[in-house]
Design a protein around this motif. Structure first.
Motif, PDB file in Angstrom:
ATOM      1  N   LYS A 280      -2.135   4.259 -14.948  1.00  0.00           N
ATOM      2  CA  LYS A 280      -1.864   3.896 -16.340  1.00  0.00           C
ATOM      3  C   LYS A 280      -0.875   4.876 -16.965  1.00  0.00           C
ATOM      4  N   GLN A 281      -1.085   6.171 -16.687  1.00  0.00           N
ATOM      5  CA  GLN A 281      -0.144   7.182 -17.198  1.00  0.00           C
ATOM      6  C   GLN A 281       1.241   6.983 -16.575  1.00  0.00           C
TER       7      GLN A 281
ATOM      8  N   ASP B 284       2.503   4.189 -15.333  1.00  0.00           N
ATOM      9  CA  ASP B 284       3.126   2.970 -15.863  1.00  0.00           C
ATOM     10  C   ASP B 284       3.787   3.237 -17.224  1.00  0.00           C
ATOM     11  N   ALA B 285       3.091   3.998 -18.069  1.00  0.00           N
ATOM     12  CA  ALA B 285       3.633   4.302 -19.389  1.00  0.00           C
ATOM     13  C   ALA B 285       4.921   5.109 -19.268  1.00  0.00           C
TER      14      ALA B 285
ATOM     15  N   ASP C 230      -6.632   4.677 -10.845  1.00  0.00           N
ATOM     16  CA  ASP C 230      -6.248   3.718 -11.889  1.00  0.00           C
ATOM     17  C   ASP C 230      -5.890   4.434 -13.190  1.00  0.00           C
ATOM     18  N   ASP C 231      -6.647   5.483 -13.502  1.00  0.00           N
ATOM     19  CA  ASP C 231      -6.328   6.271 -14.702  1.00  0.00           C
ATOM     20  C   ASP C 231      -4.940   6.888 -14.572  1.00  0.00           C
TER      21      ASP C 231
END
Length: 497
Positions: free
Chosen positions: A413-414, A416-417, A409-410
């Motif tokens: 997030k990267q 997705d950005a 998940d971490d």
């Protein structure tokens, strides 16, 4: 146009396909090969055929039903205009100089006017068979046929395979198997080992003739180059290095393990050559060894790029009598160190759907590869599911592949950005055209081989159709795109074929 027969000069009935033959390699002379006919294959039958390769050669559309071509591609009849020869080469095997090798079970039929050479693999004993029987077995022949076309479908440079013919003739390996012949197709089957042979045997004129042949027919831009003080042989070494670097980047990106990267299995044209104990990764593991015979792990998946450079260094040593200066040879090899990482980075960005390079991309790639390696996540399934994630933002199918979902998940997030800086639809389309749904997993090959042993070749044709278009969805074939079964881990692939 239909296949016809004619009587050749030696009285044997030849098969005339209408293909024009130029036989340029045979014209190099007896120092390069031994002329001999194939050994007939008793009572042959069709096992697999590639219509796409037939079209590339210019064969008539009905060739797949031709009994004449069945006999010709089994070594029982000559093809009108061809000149069958076994070529001589040497090489390093598992890092050790092996001396003279050569086509121990392959015969080059010649080159057609289409610019493609045909070769029969498994066509019987030659002067270079070294105590072998010169035959190939059904098992390995089906694997080579399917993987040749699978790699082409993936867009990876490779030799091709026109067809496989089989026979009930018994062949002894670890157990009694049956014989087969693969008809292989490529612009050239010249290997690093061909150059090593003439260099090691102190035959400078033959070495020069071979290098000139390769430059004139495949690397003409090496003539008149401004680089390396106009040295065409150094330019050749650089060009081969760059093609090999690009090839290795493609192997690593798709998770392909060659298994036997000896110098005699390296193509001078940067093609994937000799499908022996190959494998596509299941779980991602840089230390994976696909060849049961590779007890030291020399050719482990993660070592392949360095082994390729080692092999190029051997090629450079072989070409040194022509290049003249060691510094020029080393300079010609240097481009591998820049081309390979650049090519791999570009391909990994494409797997992530990223267009332009940004500073944070490297950490993003390294992060996901580390997570994949930690949990041995299925390489192909992960990348395909991530491709769909980029289009619909549904994380569950990707998360289901991991035990440590917090770490994933971490990373997401990267990702997705970073993905937000791209055109989302374009990124997803790029990924679906880069990350295949279908690869030739060992268990898929094993299943169609078991069928083929019972004379049911429908599985070969069905799997070929998927592998020719590996990025398509192919509804109704989810099983072939799924996880390997537990029993697949017990499949051992060795050099015996």
């Amino acid at each position: 146009m239909s296949v016809a027969t004619e009587v050749s000069l030696d009285g044997k009935t030849a098969v005339d396909t209408g293909l024009g033959w130029v036989n340029r390699y045979a014209a190099l002379g007896p120092a390069f090969h031994t002329a001999l006919p194939p050994q007939p294959l008793p009572a042959p039958y069709w096992v697999g055929q590639s219509r796409a390769v037939g079209r590339a050669l210019g064969l008539p559309e009905d060739w797949t039903h031709s009994q004449d071509l069945l006999q010709a591609f089994s070594g029982n009849r000559p093809l009108a205009g061809s000149q069958s020869v076994a070529t001589v080469y040497s090489g390093h095997q598992f890092g050790v100089w092996a001396g003279q090798l050569g086509d121990g079970r392959a015969l080059l039929l010649g080159e057609t006017e289409s610019g493609l050479e045909l070769q029969l693999k498994g066509a019987g004993r030659t002067p270079y068979s070294r105590m072998g029987d010169g035959r190939a077995v059904l098992r390995s022949s089906i694997r080579e046929f399917l993987c040749s076309e699978a790699m082409h479908g993936l867009g990876i440079p490779t030799t091709r395979a026109l067809c496989v013919t089989g026979s009930d003739a018994p062949i002894r390996r670890e157990e009694i198997e049956t014989a087969a012949v693969v008809t292989r197709v490529a612009p050239s089957f010249i290997r690093f080992g061909h150059f090593e042979h003439f260099a090691a045997n102190d035959q400078p004129e033959e070495l020069r003739r071979l290098a000139d042949f390769v430059i004139d027919h495949y690397y003409p831009a090496c003539r008149g180059t401004d680089k390396f003080a106009g040295n065409a042989y150094a330019a050749l070494l650089e060009a081969v290095s760059e093609r090999t670097a690009a090839l290795l980047a493609q192997w690593q990106a798709v998770g392909f393990c060659h298994g036997v990267m000896n110098t005699d299995n390296m193509s001078i044209l940067g093609l994937t050559l000799d499908y022996g104990p190959f494998q596509f990764l299941d779980g991602y593991n840089p230390a994976h060894i696909c060849n049961h015979s590779d007890t030291q792990g020399r050719y482990a998946y993660g070592r392949q790029p360095n082994i390729a450079y080692w092999n190029l260094f051997c090629l450079g040593q072989a070409l040194l009598p022509l290049i003249g200066e060691q510094e020029l040879a080393l300079a010609a090899l240097e481009s591998y160190k820049t081309v390979f990482p650049a090519e791999l980075e570009q391909r990994l960005r494409a797997k992530l759907g990223l267009q332009a390079s940004r500073p944070e991309d490297r950490a993003l790639v390294e992060g996901i590869l580390k997570l994949l390696a930690q949990e041995r996540v299925d390489h192909t399934i992960f990348w395909r599911r991530l491709s769909h994630y980029a289009g619909d933002a549904q994380a569950a199918p990707v998360r289901d592949l991991f035990l440590d979902r917090t770490a994933l998940d971490d990373w997401l997030k990267q990702y997705d950005a970073r993905l937000a800086l791209e055109d989302g639809a374009r990124a997803a389309a790029t990924m679906l055209g880069t990350n295949p749904k279908f690869i030739l997993r060992n268990h898929l090959g094993e299943l169609v081989i078991r069928q083929a042993r019972e004379k049911d070749f429908s599985g070969v044709a069905r799997l070929l159709a998927l592998l020719e278009n590996p990025y398509a969805e192919h509804p109704g074939h989810e099983a072939e795109a799924g996880f390997p079964p537990e029993w697949a881990t017990s499949i051992e692939i060795s050099c015996s074929s």
